[in-house]
Design a protein around this motif. Structure first.
Motif, PDB file in Angstrom:
ATOM      1  N   THR A  25      25.807 -31.392  49.604  1.00  0.00           N
ATOM      2  CA  THR A  25      24.982 -30.460  50.377  1.00  0.00           C
ATOM      3  C   THR A  25      25.676 -30.053  51.670  1.00  0.00           C
ATOM      4  OG1 THR A  25      22.920 -31.369  49.488  1.00  0.00           O
ATOM      5  CG2 THR A  25      22.769 -30.182  51.575  1.00  0.00           C
ATOM      6  N   ILE A  26      26.266 -31.025  52.344  1.00  0.00           N
ATOM      7  CA  ILE A  26      26.959 -30.741  53.603  1.00  0.00           C
ATOM      8  C   ILE A  26      28.150 -29.823  53.365  1.00  0.00           C
ATOM      9  CG2 ILE A  26      28.224 -31.757  55.531  1.00  0.00           C
ATOM     10  CD1 ILE A  26      25.216 -32.326  55.530  1.00  0.00           C
ATOM     11  N   LEU A  27      28.908 -30.093  52.315  1.00  0.00           N
ATOM     12  CA  LEU A  27      30.082 -29.258  52.014  1.00  0.00           C
ATOM     13  C   LEU A  27      29.668 -27.837  51.658  1.00  0.00           C
ATOM     14  CD1 LEU A  27      32.274 -31.773  49.962  1.00  0.00           C
ATOM     15  CD2 LEU A  27      32.643 -30.988  52.317  1.00  0.00           C
ATOM     16  N   ASP A  28      28.601 -27.694  50.888  1.00  0.00           N
ATOM     17  CA  ASP A  28      28.106 -26.355  50.549  1.00  0.00           C
ATOM     18  C   ASP A  28      27.659 -25.606  51.798  1.00  0.00           C
ATOM     19  OD1 ASP A  28      28.554 -26.849  47.885  1.00  0.00           O
ATOM     20  OD2 ASP A  28      26.465 -27.357  47.414  1.00  0.00           O
ATOM     21  N   ALA A  29      26.945 -26.317  52.672  1.00  0.00           N
ATOM     22  CA  ALA A  29      26.473 -25.684  53.909  1.00  0.00           C
ATOM     23  C   ALA A  29      27.649 -25.280  54.799  1.00  0.00           C
ATOM     24  CB  ALA A  29      25.551 -26.638  54.665  1.00  0.00           C
ATOM     25  N   ALA A  30      28.653 -26.144  54.889  1.00  0.00           N
ATOM     26  CA  ALA A  30      29.825 -25.837  55.713  1.00  0.00           C
ATOM     27  C   ALA A  30      30.557 -24.614  55.175  1.00  0.00           C
ATOM     28  CB  ALA A  30      30.759 -27.042  55.764  1.00  0.00           C
ATOM     29  N   GLU A  31      30.651 -24.506  53.864  1.00  0.00           N
ATOM     30  CA  GLU A  31      31.332 -23.354  53.259  1.00  0.00           C
ATOM     31  C   GLU A  31      30.596 -22.057  53.553  1.00  0.00           C
ATOM     32  OE1 GLU A  31      32.894 -21.822  48.864  1.00  0.00           O
ATOM     33  OE2 GLU A  31      32.067 -23.847  49.113  1.00  0.00           O
ATOM     34  N   ILE A  32      29.265 -22.092  53.443  1.00  0.00           N
ATOM     35  CA  ILE A  32      28.473 -20.889  53.724  1.00  0.00           C
ATOM     36  C   ILE A  32      28.521 -20.554  55.213  1.00  0.00           C
ATOM     37  CG2 ILE A  32      26.113 -19.987  53.745  1.00  0.00           C
ATOM     38  CD1 ILE A  32      25.653 -21.432  51.103  1.00  0.00           C
ATOM     39  N   LEU A  33      28.505 -21.574  56.077  1.00  0.00           N
ATOM     40  CA  LEU A  33      28.658 -21.326  57.508  1.00  0.00           C
ATOM     41  C   LEU A  33      29.969 -20.604  57.797  1.00  0.00           C
ATOM     42  CD1 LEU A  33      27.443 -24.595  59.297  1.00  0.00           C
ATOM     43  CD2 LEU A  33      26.690 -22.281  59.838  1.00  0.00           C
ATOM     44  N   SER A  34      31.042 -21.096  57.206  1.00  0.00           N
ATOM     45  CA  SER A  34      32.357 -20.487  57.416  1.00  0.00           C
ATOM     46  C   SER A  34      32.377 -19.047  56.912  1.00  0.00           C
ATOM     47  CB  SER A  34      33.424 -21.314  56.699  1.00  0.00           C
ATOM     48  OG  SER A  34      34.707 -20.757  56.903  1.00  0.00           O
ATOM     49  N   ASP A  35      31.814 -18.810  55.728  1.00  0.00           N
ATOM     50  CA  ASP A  35      31.771 -17.458  55.169  1.00  0.00           C
ATOM     51  C   ASP A  35      30.918 -16.525  56.023  1.00  0.00           C
ATOM     52  OD1 ASP A  35      33.358 -18.322  53.103  1.00  0.00           O
ATOM     53  OD2 ASP A  35      31.697 -18.601  51.682  1.00  0.00           O
ATOM     54  N   SER A  36      29.971 -17.096  56.776  1.00  0.00           N
ATOM     55  CA  SER A  36      29.068 -16.285  57.611  1.00  0.00           C
ATOM     56  C   SER A  36      29.622 -16.060  59.013  1.00  0.00           C
ATOM     57  CB  SER A  36      27.694 -16.963  57.704  1.00  0.00           C
ATOM     58  OG  SER A  36      27.125 -17.141  56.421  1.00  0.00           O
ATOM     59  N   GLY A  37      30.838 -16.552  59.283  1.00  0.00           N
ATOM     60  CA  GLY A  37      31.468 -16.328  60.584  1.00  0.00           C
ATOM     61  C   GLY A  37      31.249 -17.440  61.583  1.00  0.00           C
ATOM     62  N   PHE A  38      30.632 -18.555  61.161  1.00  0.00           N
ATOM     63  CA  PHE A  38      30.413 -19.699  62.039  1.00  0.00           C
ATOM     64  C   PHE A  38      31.455 -20.783  61.699  1.00  0.00           C
ATOM     65  CE2 PHE A  38      26.525 -17.375  62.193  1.00  0.00           C
ATOM     66  CZ  PHE A  38      25.934 -17.650  63.432  1.00  0.00           C
ATOM     67  N   ILE A  39      32.721 -20.424  61.876  1.00  0.00           N
ATOM     68  CA  ILE A  39      33.821 -21.291  61.436  1.00  0.00           C
ATOM     69  C   ILE A  39      33.868 -22.585  62.243  1.00  0.00           C
ATOM     70  CG2 ILE A  39      36.327 -21.445  61.169  1.00  0.00           C
ATOM     71  CD1 ILE A  39      36.343 -18.404  60.770  1.00  0.00           C
ATOM     72  N   SER A  40      33.706 -22.489  63.561  1.00  0.00           N
ATOM     73  CA  SER A  40      33.777 -23.682  64.413  1.00  0.00           C
ATOM     74  C   SER A  40      32.686 -24.682  64.053  1.00  0.00           C
ATOM     75  CB  SER A  40      33.666 -23.294  65.887  1.00  0.00           C
ATOM     76  OG  SER A  40      34.755 -22.486  66.284  1.00  0.00           O
ATOM     77  N   MET A  41      31.463 -24.195  63.824  1.00  0.00           N
ATOM     78  CA  MET A  41      30.375 -25.101  63.472  1.00  0.00           C
ATOM     79  C   MET A  41      30.579 -25.668  62.080  1.00  0.00           C
ATOM     80  SD  MET A  41      27.802 -26.469  64.884  1.00  0.00           S
ATOM     81  CE  MET A  41      26.476 -27.556  64.381  1.00  0.00           C
ATOM     82  N   ALA A  42      31.175 -24.884  61.168  1.00  0.00           N
ATOM     83  CA  ALA A  42      31.454 -25.382  59.818  1.00  0.00           C
ATOM     84  C   ALA A  42      32.416 -26.562  59.879  1.00  0.00           C
ATOM     85  CB  ALA A  42      32.036 -24.261  58.966  1.00  0.00           C
ATOM     86  N   LEU A  43      33.485 -26.416  60.652  1.00  0.00           N
ATOM     87  CA  LEU A  43      34.452 -27.505  60.790  1.00  0.00           C
ATOM     88  C   LEU A  43      33.819 -28.717  61.475  1.00  0.00           C
ATOM     89  CD1 LEU A  43      37.570 -25.415  61.897  1.00  0.00           C
ATOM     90  CD2 LEU A  43      37.178 -26.466  59.670  1.00  0.00           C
ATOM     91  N   THR A  44      33.014 -28.450  62.487  1.00  0.00           N
ATOM     92  CA  THR A  44      32.357 -29.537  63.216  1.00  0.00           C
ATOM     93  C   THR A  44      31.387 -30.287  62.316  1.00  0.00           C
ATOM     94  OG1 THR A  44      32.541 -28.331  65.309  1.00  0.00           O
ATOM     95  CG2 THR A  44      30.916 -30.096  65.212  1.00  0.00           C
ATOM     96  N   LEU A  45      30.643 -29.560  61.492  1.00  0.00           N
ATOM     97  CA  LEU A  45      29.682 -30.193  60.589  1.00  0.00           C
ATOM     98  C   LEU A  45      30.395 -31.135  59.623  1.00  0.00           C
ATOM     99  CD1 LEU A  45      26.793 -30.465  59.557  1.00  0.00           C
ATOM    100  CD2 LEU A  45      27.191 -28.456  58.107  1.00  0.00           C
ATOM    101  N   GLU A  46      31.545 -30.717  59.109  1.00  0.00           N
ATOM    102  CA  GLU A  46      32.301 -31.572  58.201  1.00  0.00           C
ATOM    103  C   GLU A  46      32.778 -32.837  58.918  1.00  0.00           C
ATOM    104  OE1 GLU A  46      35.448 -29.409  56.409  1.00  0.00           O
ATOM    105  OE2 GLU A  46      34.155 -27.924  55.484  1.00  0.00           O
ATOM    106  N   LEU A  47      33.176 -32.689  60.187  1.00  0.00           N
ATOM    107  CA  LEU A  47      33.711 -33.824  60.936  1.00  0.00           C
ATOM    108  C   LEU A  47      32.637 -34.857  61.269  1.00  0.00           C
ATOM    109  CD1 LEU A  47      36.141 -32.014  63.417  1.00  0.00           C
ATOM    110  CD2 LEU A  47      36.787 -33.525  61.551  1.00  0.00           C
ATOM    111  N   VAL A  48      31.434 -34.376  61.611  1.00  0.00           N
ATOM    112  CA  VAL A  48      30.393 -35.302  62.096  1.00  0.00           C
ATOM    113  C   VAL A  48      29.351 -35.630  61.046  1.00  0.00           C
ATOM    114  CG1 VAL A  48      30.691 -34.413  64.439  1.00  0.00           C
ATOM    115  CG2 VAL A  48      28.875 -33.468  62.996  1.00  0.00           C
ATOM    116  N   SER A  49      29.535 -35.114  59.828  1.00  0.00           N
ATOM    117  CA  SER A  49      28.481 -35.288  58.820  1.00  0.00           C
ATOM    118  C   SER A  49      28.185 -36.758  58.540  1.00  0.00           C
ATOM    119  CB  SER A  49      28.874 -34.577  57.519  1.00  0.00           C
ATOM    120  OG  SER A  49      30.084 -35.125  56.993  1.00  0.00           O
TER     121      SER A  49
END
Length: 337
Positions: A25-49
């Motif tokens: 779920t976290i990986l899917d959310a991070a991918e959609i965040l990145s595709d939506s232009g929220f790249i920094s938060m996508a990377l951060t979510l993966e790091l702190v998940s």
């Protein structure tokens, strides 16, 4: 409002028996965040998940834009916790809440406050608006909204009377031939913060070098992570070159022009601010952990590397016999500070 709070407590008690969010779920959310232009938060979510998501089986995340990350720097873990709500909050649920409703977060003892009304076109929390008309991601258990900037944990808390502001004008003040640091008691919390975030060597330096200094001034410490200071360091100048004689929050640093020179407590050693691809650099080293700790008199920023001497700083050090010499004064009197 009381009903809303009761509902939150009931939901939290029920969710405590559920399974945590899955890594898929976290990986899917991070991918959609990145595709939506929220790249920094996508990377951060993966790091702190692994750190944050295990605390709750459901989450609503309020994701700052990439521009917010660029302006404020990488947030601390506690600030990230303030952007995570342990409840699934669909858009309609947020719209149904009344102004002033408190929304729980993963930051202990801290809640978000709904600041928009039913008449507003967009929902706002702590006076920060949700940028998207619908969630960026929503699978029922994990919901993510985009927001304009980082949420302020101090929102609604009155500032202490006489609280000092940032003081970006830097000057060294030798007293009886010795540079004056604030008293030891002022730095216990800073040392604890350094140690808990992997900067224990710099924390030990802070504890040792403050013995005997009583003069209370403002200062900023740029702390290299332990891995960059693996060998025991006995040279006090290594510590002093990372200490600037004024309080500089991250917002102060990013507002300095390229080429701005900061004095340090290491005789002749200076820190030059530059930018590389919009990343702020200190003698070529980026700030990794902005505002790791701050108080009325002290700010600590985390670095991944030790600040190395630049040619200019080395030349000044060789030609300057001590603080107050002509070379040092030319830096300290610069009107940029």
């Amino acid at each position: 409002m009381a009903a809303s709070l009761l509902l939150c407590l009931l939901l939290l008690s029920l969710l405590s028996f559920a399974s945590p969010l899955s890594s898929d779920t976290i990986l899917d959310a991070a991918e959609i965040l990145s595709d939506s232009g929220f790249i920094s938060m996508a990377l951060t979510l993966e790091l702190v998940s692994q750190t944050l998501t295990i605390q709750s089986p459901s989450l609503t995340i309020f994701a700052p834009t990439d521009a917010a990350f660029s302006h404020s720097g990488q947030p601390s873990l506690s600030l990230l916790q303030f952007h995570f709500c342990p409840l699934p909050l669909p858009l309609e649920s947020l719209k149904s809440l009344s102004t002033g409703t408190k929304i729980p977060t993963l930051l202990p003892g801290q809640s978000l406050i709904l600041t928009s009304s039913s008449l507003d076109d967009r929902i706002s929390l702590n006076n920060v608006k949700i940028t998207t008309g619908s969630p960026i991601y929503d699978d029922g258990a994990l919901i993510i909204f985009g927001i304009e900037k980082f949420l302020d944990p101090n929102f609604g808390v009155p500032a202490p009377v006489g609280s000092p502001h940032s003081t970006p004008r830097c000057r060294l003040s030798p007293i009886n031939g010795t540079m004056g640091f604030p008293g030891v008691s002022w730095f216990e919390a800073a040392s604890e913060s350094l140690r808990s975030n992997g900067y224990s060597i710099m924390a030990s330096f802070l504890d040792l070098q403050l013995e005997g200094f009583k003069d209370q001034i403002m200062m900023t410490i740029f702390a290299p992570v332990d891995q960059s200071m693996a060998n025991p360091i006995k040279n006090v100048s290594i510590f002093l070159r990372h200490v600037v004689p004024c309080k500089l929050l991250w917002n102060d640093l990013v507002n300095f022009d390229d080429g701005t020179v900061l004095p340090t407590y290491s005789n002749g050693f200076t820190i030059t601010i530059t930018r590389s691809d919009n990343v702020l650099m200190l003698n070529g080293v980026p700030v990794f952990f902005a505002n790791m700790y701050f108080s009325d008199s002290l700010v600590v920023h985390g670095l991944h590397e030790v600040l190395a001497a630049e040619d200019r700083a080395q030349k000044v050090e060789e030609s300057s016999p001590g603080i107050g010499s002509q070379g040092e004064e030319s830096l300290l009197e610069n009107d940029e500070f």
